[in-house]
Design an enzyme around this catalytic site. Structure first.
Site, PDB file in Angstrom:
ATOM      1  N   ARG A  54      14.336 -51.529  -3.187  1.00 51.19           N
ATOM      2  CA  ARG A  54      15.076 -51.860  -1.959  1.00 51.19           C
ATOM      3  C   ARG A  54      14.202 -51.697  -0.704  1.00 51.19           C
ATOM      4  O   ARG A  54      14.663 -51.248   0.346  1.00 51.19           O
ATOM      5  CB  ARG A  54      16.322 -50.975  -1.816  1.00 51.19           C
ATOM      6  CG  ARG A  54      17.392 -51.229  -2.844  1.00 51.19           C
ATOM      7  CD  ARG A  54      17.958 -52.633  -2.762  1.00 51.19           C
ATOM      8  NE  ARG A  54      19.141 -52.780  -3.600  1.00 51.19           N
ATOM      9  CZ  ARG A  54      19.113 -53.008  -4.911  1.00 51.19           C
ATOM     10  NH1 ARG A  54      17.951 -53.152  -5.545  1.00 51.19           N
ATOM     11  NH2 ARG A  54      20.233 -53.110  -5.597  1.00 51.19           N
ATOM     12  N   GLU A  84      21.305 -48.125   2.735  1.00 46.43           N
ATOM     13  CA  GLU A  84      20.583 -49.334   2.320  1.00 46.43           C
ATOM     14  C   GLU A  84      20.578 -50.379   3.439  1.00 46.43           C
ATOM     15  O   GLU A  84      19.561 -50.983   3.723  1.00 46.43           O
ATOM     16  CB  GLU A  84      21.218 -49.888   1.041  1.00 46.43           C
ATOM     17  CG  GLU A  84      20.397 -50.968   0.395  1.00 46.43           C
ATOM     18  CD  GLU A  84      21.126 -51.639  -0.750  1.00 46.43           C
ATOM     19  OE1 GLU A  84      21.864 -52.599  -0.490  1.00 46.43           O
ATOM     20  OE2 GLU A  84      20.940 -51.202  -1.896  1.00 46.43           O
ATOM     21  N   SER A 111      26.203 -52.101  -1.734  1.00 46.64           N
ATOM     22  CA  SER A 111      25.899 -50.665  -1.798  1.00 46.64           C
ATOM     23  C   SER A 111      25.523 -50.181  -0.408  1.00 46.64           C
ATOM     24  O   SER A 111      24.611 -50.741   0.211  1.00 46.64           O
ATOM     25  CB  SER A 111      24.705 -50.403  -2.716  1.00 46.64           C
ATOM     26  OG  SER A 111      24.938 -50.885  -4.010  1.00 46.64           O
TER      27      SER A 111
HETATM   28  N1  EPU Z   1      29.625 -44.897 -10.945  1.00 46.50           N
HETATM   29  C1  EPU Z   1      30.544 -43.950 -10.618  1.00 46.50           C
HETATM   30  N2  EPU Z   1      31.559 -44.260  -9.759  1.00 46.50           N
HETATM   31  C2  EPU Z   1      31.670 -45.501  -9.234  1.00 46.50           C
HETATM   32  C3  EPU Z   1      30.727 -46.494  -9.563  1.00 46.50           C
HETATM   33  C4  EPU Z   1      29.693 -46.173 -10.422  1.00 46.50           C
HETATM   34  O1  EPU Z   1      30.462 -42.813 -11.080  1.00 46.50           O
HETATM   35  O2  EPU Z   1      32.611 -45.718  -8.444  1.00 46.50           O
HETATM   36  C5  EPU Z   1      28.519 -44.528 -11.827  1.00 46.50           C
HETATM   37  C6  EPU Z   1      28.752 -44.974 -13.255  1.00 46.50           C
HETATM   38  O3  EPU Z   1      28.382 -43.926 -14.082  1.00 46.50           O
HETATM   39  C7  EPU Z   1      27.806 -46.133 -13.445  1.00 46.50           C
HETATM   40  C8  EPU Z   1      26.673 -45.775 -12.489  1.00 46.50           C
HETATM   41  O4  EPU Z   1      27.321 -45.134 -11.384  1.00 46.50           O
HETATM   42  O5  EPU Z   1      27.343 -46.191 -14.752  1.00 46.50           O
HETATM   43  C9  EPU Z   1      25.900 -46.971 -11.978  1.00 46.50           C
HETATM   44  O6  EPU Z   1      26.806 -47.921 -11.399  1.00 46.50           O
HETATM   45  P1  EPU Z   1      26.434 -49.466 -11.280  1.00 46.50           P
HETATM   46  O7  EPU Z   1      26.012 -50.017 -12.604  1.00 46.50           O
HETATM   47  O8  EPU Z   1      27.518 -50.168 -10.542  1.00 46.50           O
HETATM   48  O9  EPU Z   1      25.107 -49.467 -10.440  1.00 46.50           O
HETATM   49  P2  EPU Z   1      24.702 -48.757  -9.075  1.00 46.50           P
HETATM   50  O10 EPU Z   1      23.502 -47.921  -9.362  1.00 46.50           O
HETATM   51  O11 EPU Z   1      25.835 -48.079  -8.417  1.00 46.50           O
HETATM   52  C10 EPU Z   1      23.000 -50.638  -8.431  1.00 46.50           C
HETATM   53  C11 EPU Z   1      22.689 -51.443  -7.213  1.00 46.50           C
HETATM   54  C12 EPU Z   1      23.669 -52.596  -7.062  1.00 46.50           C
HETATM   55  C13 EPU Z   1      23.608 -53.457  -8.303  1.00 46.50           C
HETATM   56  C14 EPU Z   1      23.911 -52.591  -9.525  1.00 46.50           C
HETATM   57  C15 EPU Z   1      23.744 -53.353 -10.818  1.00 46.50           C
HETATM   58  C16 EPU Z   1      21.640 -49.917  -5.630  1.00 46.50           C
HETATM   59  C17 EPU Z   1      21.801 -49.127  -4.381  1.00 46.50           C
HETATM   60  N3  EPU Z   1      22.718 -50.605  -6.025  1.00 46.50           N
HETATM   61  O12 EPU Z   1      24.267 -50.024  -8.190  1.00 46.50           O
HETATM   62  O13 EPU Z   1      23.249 -53.376  -5.963  1.00 46.50           O
HETATM   63  O14 EPU Z   1      24.531 -54.523  -8.244  1.00 46.50           O
HETATM   64  O15 EPU Z   1      22.999 -51.475  -9.569  1.00 46.50           O
HETATM   65  O16 EPU Z   1      22.396 -53.614 -11.039  1.00 46.50           O
HETATM   66  O17 EPU Z   1      20.562 -49.926  -6.222  1.00 46.50           O
HETATM   67  C18 EPU Z   1      23.472 -53.587  -3.608  1.00 46.50           C
HETATM   68  O18 EPU Z   1      22.295 -53.234  -3.535  1.00 46.50           O
HETATM   69  O19 EPU Z   1      24.150 -53.894  -2.588  1.00 46.50           O
HETATM   70  C19 EPU Z   1      24.114 -53.629  -4.919  1.00 46.50           C
HETATM   71  C20 EPU Z   1      25.416 -53.893  -5.085  1.00 46.50           C
END
Ligand code: EPU
Length: 346
Positions: free
Chosen positions: A168, A338, A241
């Protein structure tokens, strides 16, 4: 030369930021052809504060009105520059909507962008924060970023290495205001190398009854996951995010793992570091679905701040600070936003 830009004073930016917060620009300049940038700067920017370059407005928060000129690059050409049957070099102007570009590349028979479907924003914004999702980052696809450097008046072509991409992050984010990204060239293969390892994609394809995935089907799976997990900015204001997943030393990650076994951790591209799930920590602090008036945390995803109607940017920023304070107090981890915060310091 024909004038390739349009100027409006006291411009309303509410519909130009996906948070949908109220903000006004003293001057908005919509530039139809990047070749007009020197003239735009000479006439409207010189001597004033650095202009704010606005793409789809999907990765910024107006904590107050921008001080200087707001620039919007409106050119939307897409073209195939070269194709040797194995790899294509395709170019898109900064103003092209990212998701439209993803669909267009797939329609042209190119693979590579399918995991990045449905990310809000424009092509020009994509390299700035090195957008990423489902195991792919745009740096994996970038061939050259075309930019204009106001200080020198030079038009530059920066290859992938020169863009200094990181999670990012990029040269363009670290040196905000130094370059104006005018177009991006991508190197895309004709033969897919599908990335299906990220949690959820395989399951989604199985639920769709797919046993021979193609880039178009992976794109569809990603769209389904995103529509389910992330609030649609057209329905409720948000910027995806709000926080980056924090990267911490491996020893700290191990201590946190022992204290909080459920906390998801990911590789950070360096054995000495680990990436932690910010969403999980925010959720564990009880913020998911929280509301302070119209400023809230999405009930769908703890990492997404939402504007339920008339939240101000300042109220969303105050909420974000409260979230970061509680994560620091409970986990000893610093969260970083972000999106770019306009008109306030984090
Ligand atoms: N989780 C929670 N609570 C929630 C949501 C998620 O506990 O409300 C936990 C779950 O355990 C889940 C883990 O967080 O397994 C990861 O969640 P997710 O797969 O949604 O991924 P993320 O790390 O929260 C990142 C990116 C997203 C991208 C997704 C999928 C960043 C800051 N965000 O989110 O990107 O879509 O992975 O690859 O790296 C963005 O940058 O705007 C964005 C949406």
């Amino acid at each position: 030369m024909s004038v390739a830009f349009r100027v409006s004073g006291n411009a309303d930016l509410r519909m130009r930021n996906t948070f949908g917060v109220a903000a006004r620009a003293p001057l908005l300049v919509e530039v139809d052809d990047a070749a007009a940038l020197p003239e735009v700067f000479a006439r409207h920017v010189a001597g004033g504060p650095p202009p704010l370059l606005l793409g789809g407005g999907s990765n910024l928060l107006f904590a107050s009105d921008p001080e200087g000129v707001v620039l919007s690059l409106a050119a939307r050409r897409r073209q195939v520059l070269a194709d040797d049957g194995i790899l294509g070099i395709v170019r898109a102007d900064a103003g092209v909507v990212w998701h439209d570009f993803v669909l267009w590349t797939l329609g042209q028979g190119y693979a590579g962008a399918e995991n990045l479907a449905l990310i809000p924003g424009t092509v020009g914004a994509a390299p700035i924060q090195n957008i990423g999702a489902y195991g792919v980052e745009v740096r994996d696809l970038v061939h050259v970023v075309e930019a204009w450097e106001p200080a020198s008046g030079r038009r530059l072509r920066l290859d992938r290495e020169a863009c200094a991409f990181a999670y990012r992050d990029s040269l363009f984010k670290r040196e905000a205001d130094r370059y104006i990204v005018t177009a991006v060239e991508f190197a895309l293969p004709r033969t897919p190398a599908l990335r299906l390892d990220y949690a959820g994609i395989g399951e989604e394809l199985a639920a769709m009854g797919v046993d021979a995935p193609t880039p178009a089907l992976v794109c569809e799976a990603v769209c389904r996951i995103r529509r389910r997990k992330l609030p649609d900015p057209a329905v409720v204001g948000n910027a995806g995010s709000f926080f980056k997943n924090p990267i911490v030393p491996a020893a700290q990650a191990a201590a946190l793992q022992a204290a909080h076994p459920g906390l998801p951790q990911f590789a950070a591209g360096d054995d000495a570091l680990r990436k932690l799930s910010a969403a999980w920590m925010i959720d564990a602090c009880g913020w998911k679905g929280h509301r302070d008036g119209d400023a809230g945390v999405s009930p769908q995803h703890a990492l997404v701040l939402v504007n339920h109607g008339h939240a101000t940017g300042a109220a969303l920023l105050a909420l974000a600070r409260g979230i970061a304070d509680s994560v620091r107090a409970r986990f000893g981890v610093e969260l970083e936003p972000e999106p770019r915060i306009v008109g306030a310091r984090w």
